[in-house]
Design an enzyme around this catalytic site. Structure first.
Site, short mmCIF file in Angstrom:
data_model
loop_
_atom_site.label_atom_id
_atom_site.label_comp_id
_atom_site.label_asym_id
_atom_site.label_seq_id
_atom_site.Cartn_x
_atom_site.Cartn_y
_atom_site.Cartn_z
N PRO A 97 0.84 -1.20 0.00
CA PRO A 97 0.00 0.00 0.00
C PRO A 97 0.88 1.25 0.00
CG PRO A 97 0.09 -0.96 2.20
CD PRO A 97 0.87 -1.88 1.30
N ALA A 100 1.56 4.37 3.63
CA ALA A 100 1.26 3.59 4.83
C ALA A 100 2.48 3.38 5.72
CB ALA A 100 0.69 2.23 4.41
N GLY A 101 3.62 3.93 5.31
CA GLY A 101 4.84 3.75 6.11
C GLY A 101 5.52 2.42 5.85
N GLY A 103 7.18 1.87 3.03
CA GLY A 103 8.27 2.11 2.08
C GLY A 103 7.90 1.84 0.64
N SER A 105 7.16 3.93 -1.94
CA SER A 105 7.82 4.72 -2.99
C SER A 105 9.28 4.28 -3.13
CB SER A 105 7.71 6.23 -2.71
OG SER A 105 8.49 6.61 -1.61
N ASP A 148 14.65 4.23 4.00
CA ASP A 148 13.67 3.50 3.19
C ASP A 148 14.33 2.91 1.93
OD1 ASP A 148 11.81 4.38 4.99
OD2 ASP A 148 10.39 5.11 3.49
O1 PMV Z 1 8.24 7.00 4.46
P1 PMV Z 1 7.84 6.42 5.80
O2 PMV Z 1 6.48 6.77 6.22
O3 PMV Z 1 8.21 4.99 5.90
O4 PMV Z 1 8.77 7.15 6.90
C1 PMV Z 1 10.14 7.10 6.83
C2 PMV Z 1 10.75 7.28 8.16
C3 PMV Z 1 11.02 8.71 8.62
O5 PMV Z 1 12.01 8.56 9.63
C4 PMV Z 1 9.78 9.32 9.23
C5 PMV Z 1 11.53 9.60 7.51
C6 PMV Z 1 12.92 9.28 7.00
O6 PMV Z 1 13.27 9.78 5.93
O7 PMV Z 1 13.67 8.55 7.67
#
Ligand code: PMV
Length: 310
Positions: A97, A100-101, A103, A105, A148
């Site tokens: 998804p 959603a955190g 990764g 993208s 990520d």
């Molecule tokens: O992109 P996400 O939602 O997985 O967040 C990445 C983690 C953060 O620490 C919030 C941002 C980063 O660039 O490390």
């Protein structure tokens, strides 16, 4: 030059240290077996096709605004690094998804870079693929730490400090994780900016929280390498309390954490940017993970079980 080349980028969860990692602290992430596969093949014109999003774009789309333009800009970055002479069609099978955190993208970026480089007949190492994909992430996130894209490229258990080579290992035992989406979308770019504002306004308070998060990350790395699931769970709970103090949790995420713990999870926390997105909970084993998943289903928009690092 080979004709048809396949690339892969894995999804990830951050086990501890999100946000603090943007400001130079360590974080611990683990790759998932869910991810994105991209195929690059010769074509009449250069395009990126993502069937699951019903999306087909060309480089001309980079001139507009919105999600499609951003993706076209990122694709342009990947193409300019790959330095291909002939048009290429890239088709991405996205099994994660977005927003959603997990990764998504970065996994898409790594899969596209990987496919383009293989198509050119010049595959590179996974860590250099991770480094190259940072430029793709910058199109979406403004100030990404790099965790990520690196995890999407290498998979495994990553102890990551911004600007340094990651320490990649394997957990002593695979982690039976339950992932639940709160149903709330959040923008990593905006949430990262909100933490930066807090740091600017109250440096002592925020740095103290970052110090606490740093020690959680270091202890969790040891616990993960030893396969001590109970200790990992306790550290996840501690990290969640610190993330809440940074105003990154929501009612929905708190409910998911509580329900997971009530169902016997060793620990639970938000993962990634927070302010919505996903929660992760650590179960005792895979069968227990299914039980926790069932308990979460009424409170989540979507749930998954993942055996991470197996
Ligand atoms: O992109 P996400 O939602 O997985 O967040 C990445 C983690 C953060 O620490 C919030 C941002 C980063 O660039 O490390």
């Amino acid at each position: 030059m080979s004709n048809r080349a396949e690339g892969f980028g894995s999804g990830k969860v951050i086990l501890a240290g999100e946000h603090a990692v943007v400001h130079g602290r360590p974080a611990l992430a683990i790759g998932l077996d869910l991810g994105v596969t991209a195929i690059a093949e010769p074509a009449e014109a250069t395009t990126l096709h993502v069937p699951v999003w019903d999306l087909e774009l060309t480089l001309a789309d980079a001139e507009g605004d919105g999600d499609k333009a951003q993706l076209a800009q990122a694709f342009r970055v990947a193409l300019s690094q790959a330095k291909l002479d002939l048009p290429v069609r890239v088709t991405a099978d996205v099994r994660l998804p977005s927003g959603a955190g997990l990764g998504c993208s970065a996994a898409l970026g790594v899969a596209v870079f990987d496919a383009l480089e293989r198509h050119k007949g010049e595959p590179t190492s996974r860590t250099s693929l991770g480094e190259r994909t940072l430029a793709w992430e910058e199109v979406f996130h403004g100030n990404p730490s790099g965790i990520d894209n690196m995890t999407a490229a290498t998979g495994g258990l990553l102890y990551f400090v911004r600007g340094e080579a990651p320490e990649i290992s394997k957990p002593g035992r695979a982690l039976p994780l339950v992932i639940a989406h709160s149903g709330e979308r959040s923008s990593t770019k905006e949430v990262v900016a909100s933490v930066a504002r807090q740091l600017e306004r109250s440096p002592a308070r925020v740095n103290e929280l970052f110090d606490g998060i740093t020690s959680v990350v270091r202890n969790m790395k040891l616990a993960a390498e030893q396969g001590d699931l109970k200790a990992i769970g306790q550290l996840m709970d501690m990290n969640q309390a610190m993330l809440s103090a940074l105003m990154l949790s929501t009612e929905a995420l708190e409910t998911l954490c509580r329900e997971a713990r009530n169902a016997g999870a060793f620990g639970a926390k938000l993962t990634g940017a927070g302010a919505g997105g996903c929660m992760i909970a650590l179960a005792r084993n895979e069968a227990h993970a299914r039980e926790v998943q069932q308990a979460l289903e009424p409170h989540a928009s979507k749930t998954w079980v993942a055996l991470a690092g197996g």
